[in-house]
Design an enzyme around this catalytic site. Structure first.
Site, mmCIF file in Angstrom:
data_model
loop_
_atom_site.group_PDB
_atom_site.id
_atom_site.type_symbol
_atom_site.label_atom_id
_atom_site.label_comp_id
_atom_site.label_asym_id
_atom_site.label_seq_id
_atom_site.Cartn_x
_atom_site.Cartn_y
_atom_site.Cartn_z
ATOM 1 N N ARG A 1 0.806 -1.228 0.000
ATOM 2 C CA ARG A 1 0.000 0.000 0.000
ATOM 3 C C ARG A 1 0.836 1.274 0.000
ATOM 4 O O ARG A 1 0.351 2.346 0.332
ATOM 5 C CB ARG A 1 -0.991 0.021 1.179
ATOM 6 C CG ARG A 1 -2.029 -1.099 1.131
ATOM 7 C CD ARG A 1 -3.201 -0.790 2.036
ATOM 8 N NE ARG A 1 -4.212 -1.840 1.962
ATOM 9 C CZ ARG A 1 -4.314 -2.831 2.825
ATOM 10 N NH1 ARG A 1 -3.482 -2.914 3.856
ATOM 11 N NH2 ARG A 1 -5.268 -3.739 2.680
ATOM 12 N N LYS B 1 3.155 11.961 -11.093
ATOM 13 C CA LYS B 1 2.410 11.045 -11.959
ATOM 14 C C LYS B 1 3.217 9.751 -12.109
ATOM 15 O O LYS B 1 4.391 9.793 -12.497
ATOM 16 C CB LYS B 1 2.158 11.656 -13.338
ATOM 17 C CG LYS B 1 1.027 12.659 -13.374
ATOM 18 C CD LYS B 1 0.746 13.091 -14.809
ATOM 19 C CE LYS B 1 -0.445 14.021 -14.882
ATOM 20 N NZ LYS B 1 -0.727 14.453 -16.271
ATOM 21 N N GLU C 1 9.626 18.772 -24.208
ATOM 22 C CA GLU C 1 8.875 19.163 -23.009
ATOM 23 C C GLU C 1 9.320 20.524 -22.497
ATOM 24 O O GLU C 1 8.506 21.302 -21.986
ATOM 25 C CB GLU C 1 9.036 18.100 -21.916
ATOM 26 C CG GLU C 1 8.388 16.751 -22.234
ATOM 27 C CD GLU C 1 6.869 16.765 -22.104
ATOM 28 O OE1 GLU C 1 6.296 17.804 -21.719
ATOM 29 O OE2 GLU C 1 6.256 15.721 -22.393
ATOM 30 N N LYS D 1 7.228 23.731 -14.197
ATOM 31 C CA LYS D 1 6.360 22.588 -13.896
ATOM 32 C C LYS D 1 6.049 22.504 -12.399
ATOM 33 O O LYS D 1 4.900 22.269 -12.011
ATOM 34 C CB LYS D 1 6.997 21.279 -14.368
ATOM 35 C CG LYS D 1 6.112 20.077 -14.039
ATOM 36 C CD LYS D 1 6.502 18.815 -14.755
ATOM 37 C CE LYS D 1 5.476 17.712 -14.469
ATOM 38 N NZ LYS D 1 5.775 16.447 -15.151
ATOM 39 N N GLU E 1 -4.380 17.644 -10.950
ATOM 40 C CA GLU E 1 -4.865 17.998 -12.291
ATOM 41 C C GLU E 1 -6.368 18.267 -12.335
ATOM 42 O O GLU E 1 -7.079 17.759 -13.188
ATOM 43 C CB GLU E 1 -4.479 16.897 -13.298
ATOM 44 C CG GLU E 1 -4.444 17.386 -14.735
ATOM 45 C CD GLU E 1 -3.835 16.374 -15.675
ATOM 46 O OE1 GLU E 1 -4.584 15.759 -16.435
ATOM 47 O OE2 GLU E 1 -2.602 16.197 -15.642
ATOM 48 N N ARG F 1 -3.076 22.560 -13.801
ATOM 49 C CA ARG F 1 -2.076 21.562 -14.173
ATOM 50 C C ARG F 1 -2.323 21.036 -15.588
ATOM 51 O O ARG F 1 -1.399 20.536 -16.239
ATOM 52 C CB ARG F 1 -2.060 20.398 -13.165
ATOM 53 C CG ARG F 1 -0.991 19.356 -13.503
ATOM 54 C CD ARG F 1 -0.753 18.367 -12.382
ATOM 55 N NE ARG F 1 0.230 17.371 -12.796
ATOM 56 C CZ ARG F 1 0.921 16.608 -11.961
ATOM 57 N NH1 ARG F 1 0.738 16.718 -10.657
ATOM 58 N NH2 ARG F 1 1.784 15.734 -12.413
ATOM 59 N N ASN G 1 -0.536 19.699 -20.400
ATOM 60 C CA ASN G 1 -0.970 18.750 -21.423
ATOM 61 C C ASN G 1 -0.876 19.328 -22.837
ATOM 62 O O ASN G 1 -1.251 18.645 -23.801
ATOM 63 C CB ASN G 1 -2.421 18.320 -21.155
ATOM 64 C CG ASN G 1 -2.534 17.505 -19.873
ATOM 65 O OD1 ASN G 1 -1.643 16.749 -19.543
ATOM 66 N ND2 ASN G 1 -3.635 17.677 -19.157
ATOM 67 N N HIS H 1 -0.124 17.122 -25.865
ATOM 68 C CA HIS H 1 -0.189 15.728 -25.434
ATOM 69 C C HIS H 1 -1.431 14.973 -25.903
ATOM 70 O O HIS H 1 -1.397 13.757 -25.992
ATOM 71 C CB HIS H 1 -0.068 15.646 -23.906
ATOM 72 C CG HIS H 1 1.337 15.810 -23.415
ATOM 73 N ND1 HIS H 1 2.035 16.971 -23.587
ATOM 74 C CD2 HIS H 1 2.175 14.950 -22.771
ATOM 75 C CE1 HIS H 1 3.247 16.829 -23.055
ATOM 76 N NE2 HIS H 1 3.360 15.623 -22.573
ATOM 77 N N HIS I 1 0.002 11.937 -27.604
ATOM 78 C CA HIS I 1 -0.202 10.566 -27.128
ATOM 79 C C HIS I 1 -0.851 9.697 -28.202
ATOM 80 O O HIS I 1 -0.586 8.491 -28.271
ATOM 81 C CB HIS I 1 -1.052 10.567 -25.855
ATOM 82 C CG HIS I 1 -0.275 10.869 -24.615
ATOM 83 N ND1 HIS I 1 -0.867 11.341 -23.458
ATOM 84 C CD2 HIS I 1 1.041 10.773 -24.324
ATOM 85 C CE1 HIS I 1 0.056 11.518 -22.533
ATOM 86 N NE2 HIS I 1 1.220 11.177 -23.031
ATOM 87 N N HIS J 1 9.027 9.632 -26.643
ATOM 88 C CA HIS J 1 7.873 10.420 -26.193
ATOM 89 C C HIS J 1 7.954 11.868 -26.651
ATOM 90 O O HIS J 1 6.968 12.439 -27.136
ATOM 91 C CB HIS J 1 7.793 10.350 -24.662
ATOM 92 C CG HIS J 1 6.762 11.248 -24.063
ATOM 93 N ND1 HIS J 1 5.406 11.003 -24.144
ATOM 94 C CD2 HIS J 1 6.884 12.419 -23.370
ATOM 95 C CE1 HIS J 1 4.742 11.950 -23.528
ATOM 96 N NE2 HIS J 1 5.610 12.830 -23.056
#
Length: 351
Positions: free
Chosen positions: A109, A131, A173, A215, A225, A229, A233, A236, A240, A254
């Site tokens: 956990r 993330k 980025e 960032k 987000e 935030r 993106n 993206h 993506h 990426h």
């Protein structure tokens, strides 16, 4: 969510020692992929703070950012006696910090972890912001959680081990951070040569710190987000989709997919939110010069749009974008019709 400490390191041994000492733990583990085990682990292996650390290795590249690799990390932690009071150091690029952060966040956990990003992409993006996750079902980062590393240690020494393509991938980025921040940063990024020398590597280190600060400021304001935030993106939603399509053909880095996604989305910015065309064309020219393009045809449009519909940022049946009214003028929660997206893909192919 646990606050994340960003360390801009000038002495990696001292920085890592301090970061480890700040987390009470019984056992210490270090996660690498096959590449960072060979190139980067020797840099830290003999530090006193790493004595007794147990190594876990996974295959390299984003194609192995999978449930199978995640299960291997869990199994190794279990086999070597990790407890909920153990600590893991993720040494690698974005694949390692994403997967390692997710493994740590879910084992028993949740156990604490430290990120030492070794690529430009992971320094300015993947390792910062909490993330974590893996690819699943052919989609990027489909499974994961928000959970900050206790510390992220940024040391540009590792950039000397990187090839040109990986420098470019991370720089995409940084370019995104410039676009969402201000014109001065954006202009500096467009005027920097990605053919690195010893002197320019030092300049790049300063620019990395500035990029991470952008960032970190946004993530601190909106850690999960819910609002601003989403600025991160930019590029993206389309990016993506390009990346997922490439996974079905020939995988791409990426940052290249994000750069191509920025071309698509900057076109939408011009059409929908009045982004200045001259600045769009300057940015597109830089991307074209340094990133080339992925070969797509009109026949790929339906699949790319389908992939965009799977994006986690969407609400309802709309495809959600972060757009800009100008450099630093962020417009979150924007939508575009399929016809507008097809026009943007036409622009991408023709530009």
């Amino acid at each position: 969510m646990e606050k994340q400490k960003i360390i801009i390191s000038k002495d990696l041994c001292q920085s890592l020692t301090q970061a480890i000492d700040e987390v009470k733990h019984d056992l210490l583990f270090v996660l690498c992929d096959e590449t960072t085990e060979r190139l980067c682990l020797p840099v830290i292996r003999d530090f006193d703070c790493m004595k007794g650390a147990q190594l876990i290795t996974i295959p390299a590249t984003d194609t192995h950012k999978t449930l199978e690799s995640l299960s291997h990390v869990w199994s190794e932690l279990q086999r070597m006696g990790a407890t909920r009071h153990s600590l893991m150091v993720n040494l690698g690029g974005g694949m390692v910090t994403d997967l390692g952060g997710f493994a740590a966040s879910t084992f028993k956990r949740g156990i604490p972890y430290i990120n030492i990003p070794t690529t430009l992409l992971s320094m300015v993006d993947a390792s910062v912001g909490g993330k974590t996750g893996i690819n699943f079902g052919g989609l990027k980062n489909e499974i994961g959680v928000f959970n900050n590393a206790r510390s992220v240690i940024l040391d540009t020494t590792f950039l000397r081990t990187m090839d040109h393509e990986n420098i470019c991938s991370g720089y995409a980025e940084m370019l995104k951070h410039g676009l969402i921040n201000n014109e001065e940063m954006w202009a500096e990024l467009l005027n920097f040569s990605l053919e690195l020398s010893v002197e320019s590597l030092e300049t790049l280190g300063t620019m990395v710190a500035e990029s991470v600060a952008v960032k970190q400021r946004i993530v601190t304001e909106d850690p999960t987000e819910q609002g601003i935030r989403k600025a991160l993106n930019l590029g993206h939603t389309a990016g993506h989709a390009f990346e997922s399509l490439a996974l079905e053909r020939k995988p791409v880095l990426h940052g290249y997919a994000v750069a191509w996604g920025m071309i698509v989305e900057l076109y939408l910015c011009c059409v929908k939110t009045n982004f200045p065309q001259d600045k769009m064309r300057q940015t597109v020219a830089f991307i074209k010069e340094n990133y080339g393009r992925m070969a797509i045809t009109c026949d790929d449009y339906p699949h790319l749009i389908e992939l965009m519909h799977h994006d986690k940022k969407n609400q309802g049946n709309s495809i959600n974008f972060t757009l800009l009214g100008g450099i630093g003028d962020i417009r979150i929660n924007q939508t575009a019709t399929e016809e507008e997206i097809k026009e943007a893909l036409d622009f991408y192919r023709e530009c």
